[in-house]
Design an enzyme around this catalytic site. Structure first.
Site, PDB file in Angstrom:
ATOM      1  N   GLU A 456       1.075  -5.035  -3.973  1.00 39.98           N
ATOM      2  CA  GLU A 456       1.817  -6.278  -4.163  1.00 39.98           C
ATOM      3  C   GLU A 456       3.080  -6.167  -4.871  1.00 39.98           C
ATOM      4  O   GLU A 456       3.919  -6.745  -4.472  1.00 39.98           O
ATOM      5  CB  GLU A 456       0.804  -7.273  -4.708  1.00 39.98           C
ATOM      6  CG  GLU A 456      -0.581  -7.626  -3.793  1.00 39.98           C
ATOM      7  CD  GLU A 456      -1.412  -6.588  -3.674  1.00 39.98           C
ATOM      8  OE1 GLU A 456      -1.640  -5.708  -4.509  1.00 39.98           O
ATOM      9  OE2 GLU A 456      -2.459  -7.032  -2.874  1.00 39.98           O
ATOM     10  N   HIS A 526     -11.792 -14.039  -3.053  1.00 39.95           N
ATOM     11  CA  HIS A 526     -11.038 -14.670  -2.150  1.00 39.95           C
ATOM     12  C   HIS A 526     -11.014 -16.206  -1.689  1.00 39.95           C
ATOM     13  O   HIS A 526     -10.822 -16.857  -1.068  1.00 39.95           O
ATOM     14  CB  HIS A 526     -11.937 -14.300  -0.649  1.00 39.95           C
ATOM     15  CG  HIS A 526     -11.737 -12.673  -0.680  1.00 39.95           C
ATOM     16  ND1 HIS A 526     -12.578 -11.882  -0.969  1.00 39.95           N
ATOM     17  CD2 HIS A 526     -10.999 -11.747   0.140  1.00 39.95           C
ATOM     18  CE1 HIS A 526     -12.644 -10.772  -0.773  1.00 39.95           C
ATOM     19  NE2 HIS A 526     -11.397 -10.515  -0.111  1.00 39.95           N
TER      20      HIS A 526
END
Ligand SMILES: Cc1ncc(C[n+]2csc(CCOP(=O)(O)OP(=O)(O)O)c2C)c(N)n1
Length: 726
Positions: A456, A526
């Site tokens: 990321e 998530h």
């Protein structure tokens, strides 16, 4: 007697450096040291507030400056690079302006510590303090240069969006320089950058200035085996060189070869210079605490300035007298520069809020307010309703058509990295784990839409470099839960580029992020929210739409505006029946900071956003049905900035307010809204400000627990009933 034939004058070739250049190199090295010494004096006199020197690194850095082209190549230096900046054309006066924190300091206008380099005209990109963040940005900057060379039309100016304020200059063979000490090569982002620079043959020149210490930590503790060059030597496409960084001519030889390799398009280069650190790490450090005198004395023998001085005398280029004269000239120049800097204008109190955001383009303004253009499919038949996912995809497509500077990358966002599978029509293509970018690589090509490594920081860091250079990266973070590895870039870089450079550089990138829970089985990793962590960062716009139409309008504003934007897309809302809309056309925009009143009412205000909007709406319908309570519901749509006027007007009307948000209750986004209402609207309240939010725990996998943890329509309903009864 043998006849003596006259030998031709000795042609001395110092790797192509002329005698004049060698003298100039000495002047610059000596000047760098004298500016450091002057700053040390000023710090001791308490006329400046910090000092960190470039002492011992001068030969390597002057050589780098000579091998590169100022205002043509790009530079991501670090704090020891004083001599590089002087070689590129920064003056001692300009450097000392930063030390005193002057208003006209070209580096930062008094906003950053000394030796945090930045100079718009010289392409020295504003430098920060976190060690290592420069690397991925340099790769992005290099990629942007190459992109513009391939798509020159993308560099053209356009009015009406950020391009109006973002000049692009490119040459096609420019090099991006990036440097650090050997200690900083322990940062993960350094390795992420090597990976991408190598794989993409990016035109990046890495310079490792190895003085064997990172503050007090020696290189053998820092780096496995004690030598970074050995560890990285297997990265493909690189030119590698390891040199005595105190030997100017040797450094220049290595750097010249490195630059030739890069300009020829063969890939990046890594030059590892072994330098010395004759002064402590900074003036806040005393190296005697961890380095014995014997070691320090040994190092004195390798001082690059003494070495070059001896060399010039030995080679007959300068004699002692001329050296003394040169040094006296430099001394006088530095002293005069310091005197002037000490009398320079200081920043005005009140100017500290300038350049948090673009002064040129205000995304909250009416310029970003347009009406939807919804075509009718057939006369009398309404256009098809589309999901939020559909409209985000359509908006991205239309913006890419309109603006060639847009590039997209992230994990899995390409249709297919192996282009031949697409060409041979063997596969359909993926286009994101949620399919938000589906078809974009097929439509716009693999140099505009591509996959990143699974990293990321790599995504955000490269995007920052690209945006600084003039591209408009619209990158994706696959799950909010995994944003944390990019946190250094998101907290300390992207929102700060403009402010810390006093508006010399900017970084209007867009980071799209899938966020949120209610997935039935999304579990801990998530389902996360955490938007308040980002709304707490000045300089960053944070957007969180709840429906398809707003998503389209706000995403377009995000792309066209001149500020960095975090665009939060709720996964549960991507394909929800709630909030579908026909596509509002290629120019539909919603300004930032303007809430939407979802329904009007007089009895209480509910302030919410994202996935709580449909849930709170259900609750509002129920309380009206059960108790006749009419709720006024405000969907904030953008969280930073947020629409305080809409909140205040509604609370003044209803006198009761509930703030509903999906994140954990404590320290969540709604806490700030609630606090401000209590603070500024106390007189308008008939009841305490109430909040409904997630429990202060993690989102569990088992749906029974998930329902329990996240705020449901029933929870909102109950909170509304209690508030109405108060
Ligand atoms: C991310 C981060 N961690 C810690 C620091 C504090 N710090 C500043 S300089 C430095 C040492 C850097 O060493 P090196 O890269 O070898 O460069 P040198 O100072 O030796 O030239 C440290 C730990 C920082 N600025 N950034």
């Amino acid at each position: 007697m043998a006849t003596r034939t006259q030998s031709p004058p000795k042609v001395r070739n110092f790797e192509g450096l002329s005698a004049e250049q060698l003298i100039q190199a000495y002047r610059l090295m000596f000047m760098s040291r004298r500016v450091d010494d002057r700053e040390i004096l000023l710090k001791r006199q308490q006329k400046i507030f910090f000092q960190i020197s470039g002492a011992g690194h001068e030969a390597l850095l002057v050589a780098a400056g000579l091998a590169l082209k100022p205002g043509y190549d790009w530079f991501y230096p670090y704090y020891r690079d004083r001599a590089l900046c002087l070689t590129l054309g920064m003056t001692p006066y300009e450097q000392l302006l930063e030390a005193v924190g002057a208003a006209d300091d070209p580096n930062s206008g008094g906003r950053q510590m000394p030796s945090h380099w930045g100079h718009q005209k010289l392409n020295i990109v504003t430098q920060s303090s976190p060690t290592g963040t420069q690397y991925l940005q340099a790769v992005g900057c290099a990629e942007a240069g190459r992109y513009f060379a391939k798509h020159p039309e993308a560099a053209e100016k356009a009015t009406g969006d950020y391009r109006q304020f973002k000049d692009v200059i490119f040459h096609g063979d420019e090099v991006v320089y990036v440097s650090s000490g050997e200690g900083t090569t322990s940062q993960g982002e350094f390795w992420e950058s090597l990976n991408s620079a190598s794989n993409g043959k990016a035109p990046v020149l890495y310079l490792c200035e190895d003085n064997e210490y990172a503050i007090s930590v020696p290189v053998e503790v820092q780096t496995a085996g004690g030598n970074i060059s050995k560890l990285i030597s297997n990265f493909p496409n690189f030119f590698f060189a390891e040199v005595d960084g105190t030997d100017l001519v040797a450094c220049y030889a290595a750097l010249k070869k490195a630059v030739a390799h890069i300009r020829a398009g063969k890939g990046p280069a890594f030059v590892h210079g072994h330098v010395v650190r004759p002064y402590s790490h900074s003036l806040s450090d005393d190296e005697k605490a961890y380095r014995p005198d014997t070691e320090r004395q040994e190092e004195v023998k390798r001082d690059p300035i003494t070495k070059l001085q001896m060399f010039l005398i030995r080679e007959g280029i300068l004699d002692e007298e001329r050296i003394n004269q040169l040094e006296a000239e430099v001394e006088a120049e530095v002293q005069e520069a310091a005197e002037r800097a000490l009398h320079a204008k200081l920043p005005e109190p009140g100017s500290e809020t300038h350049f948090v955001y673009s002064p040129d383009l205000d995304p909250n303004s009416d310029a970003f307010h347009t009406q939807p253009q919804i075509p009718h499919a057939e006369p009398g038949k309404p256009a098809a309703e589309k999901t939020m996912a559909d409209l985000i995809n359509a908006t991205l497509r239309d913006e890419m058509k309109r603006d060639q500077r847009i590039v997209m990358f992230g994990e899995d966002i390409a249709d297919c990295s192996r282009q031949e599978y697409l060409d041979q029509k063997l596969i359909k293509g993926k286009g994101g784990v949620f399919k938000l970018t589906a078809g974009l690589q097929c439509d716009f090509g693999a140099d505009r839409v591509f996959n990143s490594p699974l990293a990321e920081a790599n995504i955000v860091g490269r995007a920052i470099g690209m945006a600084t250079r003039g591209l408009k990266p619209v990158v994706e973070i696959q799950f909010f839960d995994y944003i944390w590895t990019a946190m250094m870039q998101l907290r300390n870089e992207m929102p700060l580029i403009r402010w810390r450079s006093n508006n010399s550089f900017s970084c209007p990138a867009v980071v799209r992020i899938a966020i949120g829970g209610y997935l039935t089985g999304g579990a801990i990793y998530h389902s996360q929210c955490g938007e308040s962590i980002f709304t707490h960062i000045p300089g960053l716009r944070v957007v969180f739409p709840s429906n398809a139409l707003d998503a389209a309008g706000l995403l377009r504003t995000a792309i066209r505006c001149d500020d960095p934007v975090m665009f939060l897309e709720h996964k549960r809302l991507y394909r929800e029946t709630y909030g579908r809309s026909p596509y509002p056309g290629p120019d539909y925009m919603v300004p930032f900071g303007k809430a939407r009143t979802v329904q009007h009412g007089d009895d209480m205000t509910v302030i919410t956003y994202g996935a709580l909007v449909p849930r709170a709406l259900q609750a509002a319908q129920r309380i009206e049905h059960d108790h006749g309570v009419k709720v006024e519901m405000i969907d904030l749509r953008t969280l930073s900035p947020y629409d305080w006027d809409a909140i205040a007007a509604s609370v003044k009307k209803t006198n009761r307010v509930l703030v509903a948000y999906e994140d954990c209750l404590s320290w969540g986004y709604g806490a700030e809204i609630a606090a401000r209402i209590a603070d500024e609207l106390f007189d308008s309240l008939d009841a305490p400000v109430r909040r409904v939010a997630a429990k202060d725990t993690f989102v569990a996998y088992q749906p029974i627990l998930e329902d329990e943890i996240l705020p449901q329509a029933d929870d909102v309903y109950e909170a509304m009933v209690k508030l109405a009864e108060f």
